[in-house]
Motif scaffolding. Structure first.
Motif, mmCIF file in Angstrom:
data_model
loop_
_atom_site.group_PDB
_atom_site.id
_atom_site.type_symbol
_atom_site.label_atom_id
_atom_site.label_comp_id
_atom_site.label_asym_id
_atom_site.label_seq_id
_atom_site.Cartn_x
_atom_site.Cartn_y
_atom_site.Cartn_z
ATOM 1 N N ARG A 102 13.559 -4.057 -31.783
ATOM 2 C CA ARG A 102 13.161 -4.724 -30.543
ATOM 3 C C ARG A 102 14.401 -4.997 -29.719
ATOM 4 N NH1 ARG A 102 8.219 -5.055 -27.925
ATOM 5 N NH2 ARG A 102 8.208 -6.853 -26.533
ATOM 6 N N GLY A 103 14.391 -4.507 -28.459
ATOM 7 C CA GLY A 103 15.557 -4.703 -27.626
ATOM 8 C C GLY A 103 15.247 -4.527 -26.158
ATOM 9 N N VAL A 104 16.291 -4.617 -25.346
ATOM 10 C CA VAL A 104 16.199 -4.535 -23.887
ATOM 11 C C VAL A 104 16.826 -3.218 -23.451
ATOM 12 C CG1 VAL A 104 16.842 -5.627 -21.705
ATOM 13 C CG2 VAL A 104 16.244 -7.036 -23.684
ATOM 14 N N VAL A 105 16.199 -2.547 -22.484
ATOM 15 C CA VAL A 105 16.652 -1.247 -22.007
ATOM 16 C C VAL A 105 17.884 -1.426 -21.117
ATOM 17 C CG1 VAL A 105 16.025 0.783 -20.646
ATOM 18 C CG2 VAL A 105 14.333 -0.299 -22.137
ATOM 19 N N GLU A 106 18.904 -0.598 -21.371
ATOM 20 C CA GLU A 106 20.106 -0.587 -20.539
ATOM 21 C C GLU A 106 20.668 0.827 -20.534
ATOM 22 O OE1 GLU A 106 22.473 -1.511 -17.862
ATOM 23 O OE2 GLU A 106 21.350 -3.205 -18.684
ATOM 24 N N ALA A 107 21.304 1.232 -19.424
ATOM 25 C CA ALA A 107 21.897 2.557 -19.308
ATOM 26 C C ALA A 107 23.107 2.686 -20.221
ATOM 27 C CB ALA A 107 22.293 2.845 -17.865
ATOM 28 N N ILE A 252 11.296 -3.548 -24.982
ATOM 29 C CA ILE A 252 10.399 -2.628 -25.668
ATOM 30 C C ILE A 252 10.742 -2.599 -27.149
ATOM 31 C CG2 ILE A 252 10.063 -1.163 -23.627
ATOM 32 C CD1 ILE A 252 12.035 0.809 -24.858
ATOM 33 N N SER A 253 9.858 -1.952 -27.898
ATOM 34 C CA SER A 253 10.076 -1.733 -29.330
ATOM 35 C C SER A 253 10.263 -0.242 -29.566
ATOM 36 C CB SER A 253 8.889 -2.236 -30.155
ATOM 37 O OG SER A 253 8.728 -3.634 -30.017
ATOM 38 N N THR A 281 4.615 -5.380 -29.978
ATOM 39 C CA THR A 281 5.398 -5.804 -31.131
ATOM 40 C C THR A 281 4.821 -5.185 -32.409
ATOM 41 O OG1 THR A 281 4.036 -7.793 -31.413
ATOM 42 C CG2 THR A 281 5.979 -7.967 -29.978
ATOM 43 N N LYS A 282 5.471 -5.476 -33.544
ATOM 44 C CA LYS A 282 5.025 -4.906 -34.804
ATOM 45 C C LYS A 282 3.619 -5.372 -35.151
ATOM 46 C CE LYS A 282 6.071 -4.651 -39.741
ATOM 47 N NZ LYS A 282 7.004 -5.008 -40.833
ATOM 48 N N ASP A 283 3.326 -6.665 -34.989
ATOM 49 C CA ASP A 283 1.992 -7.178 -35.310
ATOM 50 C C ASP A 283 0.926 -6.535 -34.426
ATOM 51 O OD1 ASP A 283 3.146 -8.792 -37.220
ATOM 52 O OD2 ASP A 283 3.323 -10.523 -35.881
ATOM 53 N N GLU A 284 1.228 -6.369 -33.147
ATOM 54 C CA GLU A 284 0.253 -5.747 -32.245
ATOM 55 C C GLU A 284 0.031 -4.270 -32.611
ATOM 56 O OE1 GLU A 284 1.205 -8.432 -28.258
ATOM 57 O OE2 GLU A 284 1.999 -6.403 -28.457
#
Length: 412
Positions: A102-107, A252-253, A281-284
């Motif tokens: 799980r993280g945030v998108v960056e170039a 996003i995951s 997320t993982k649970d979803e």
């Protein structure tokens, strides 16, 4: 529907119900097998996702280091037991580990400088910018879809089913995708020290893109368009322009195998898993996959039961039809053998000066010679009586009473 449509629908229905529904039963059985295969793959994916650890970017390096240490220890113990004394490298890092990250998108261009994260906010190199909304993104997908309309025309040369099949065979739109290398980072205060490179090579999974532009533009009519409409062909009426992006800063995951590449952790997709980059997320994801498995399970049971019923009915009907045709062939052979055996007795029954009241009620050619038992009606010649007697449910042609056999009557 018009006459051509009714003819095609009737032909398709007859083809589907051919052999008393055998083709339909085989089709349903194939669909049931496909559902079972998908259920099996979804079940395997669910087990793998449940066992996969869900971590943040900052915790990934520690997880991989622990796995590397364990793999190195096992490799060292294996190498010490070899007779030639050759050492083996740690295979765990080469094979990778399945994780849910799980993280945030960056170039990537913002994090691969010599000073790490220095100048992150002001550096726009290697970042895509949406032409419509101005948002910064790492993936931009533009799609143009042409909308067609159809008028039957004065000659009615076309119909709906032809349009459906022809539209499925030709391209009605174009899609262009631009991407730049991007990574996943942890959200929070700057600066960050850890990031994971996302490898999209070979991935066929859907991407979590957001729509930022959607517009319908009408197409101006032309004389050629009028000719198309006049003779019943499709003609364009509008074009849909759509732009979807994966913006910077979206959380996003990533579900895949994580390995080290030149000292940088990298995650790539798994073909046997239904997810790669997703907003859930993982649970979803586990809940969604469990619902999919339940739907596939019950659909396979229902479709499989329907296919067994249809195939069973088809087999029983065709078996009865085959037995009936075989019985008819045997009766015809018996009748032919009986007629040949009693040929000398029936030669005298030729229609020569036979009064109308003594003619056979079936062939109206020969004299009445056989009486049916038990009704006793003398209404048929011997040949027709044998034919009636050999039927599946023999009945007297006069009183319609069931008969057992016939008796030849001789004149004194």
């Amino acid at each position: 529907m018009s006459t051509p449509e009714q003819a095609i629908v009737s032909l398709l229905s007859q083809f589907a119900l051919s052999f008393d529904g055998a083709f339909l039963g085989v089709t349903l059985a194939y669909a049931a097998v496909r559902s079972i295969v998908k259920y099996t793959s979804s079940s395997s994916a669910l087990r793998r996702l449940r066992s996969a650890p869900s971590v943040r970017v900052s915790d990934l390096r520690l997880l991989l280091n622990d796995d590397d240490s364990a793999s190195s220890a096992s490799s060292s113990s294996s190498a010490s037991r070899t007779s030639d004394g050759e050492s083996s490298s740690a295979g765990g890092m080469g094979e990778g580990k399945l994780v849910i990250l799980r993280g945030v998108v960056e170039a990537k261009s913002n994090v691969d400088g010599s000073n790490g994260w220095k100048g992150l906010r002001g550096n726009n190199q290697g970042v895509l910018v949406s032409q419509e909304s101005g948002d910064r993104a790492v993936i931009i997908q533009r799609t143009q879809t042409c909308i067609y309309n159809e008028w039957r025309g004065i000659f009615k040369w076309t119909y709906d089913l032809r349009a459906v099949f022809s539209r499925s065979l030709r391209q009605c739109g174009s899609t262009s995708v631009r991407t730049v290398p991007f990574v996943l980072i942890d959200g929070g205060p700057w600066p960050h020290a850890d990031y994971v490179l996302v490898n999209l090579d070979g991935s066929t999974h859907m991407l979590p893109l957001a729509t930022v532009f959607h517009q319908l533009q009408p197409v101006n009519a032309s004389p050629y368009t009028f000719l198309q409409a006049l003779f019943g062909h499709e003609y364009p009426v509008g074009v849909i322009d759509e732009e979807r992006i994966l913006p910077l800063g979206s959380e996003i995951s990533a579900v895949g195998v994580c390995t080290y590449k030149t000292g940088v952790p990298e995650i790539r997709s798994c073909k046997d898993l239904p997810y790669f980059l997703i907003e859930k997320t993982k649970d979803e994801m586990l809940v969604d996959l469990a619902l999919t498995m339940k739907r596939l399970y019950w659909s396979s049971i229902i479709i499989g039961s329907a296919s067994l019923i249809v195939l069973g009915v088809s087999i029983v009907r065709n078996w009865n039809r085959w037995k009936q045709s075989r019985q008819q062939r045997q009766n015809q052979q018996l009748n032919q053998a009986t007629i040949e055996q009693h040929g000398d007795e029936t030669t005298e029954d030729e229609p020569v000066d036979v009064p109308d009241g003594q003619l056979c009620v079936i062939c109206l050619m020969r004299r009445r010679r056989s009486a049916f038992v038990p009704c006793g009606h003398l209404v048929c010649c011997q040949r027709c009586a044998l034919s009636v007697e050999r039927e599946d449910a023999p009945k007297c042609p006069v009183c319609r009473q069931s008969i057992r056999n016939s008796v030849r009557i001789y004149d004194s």
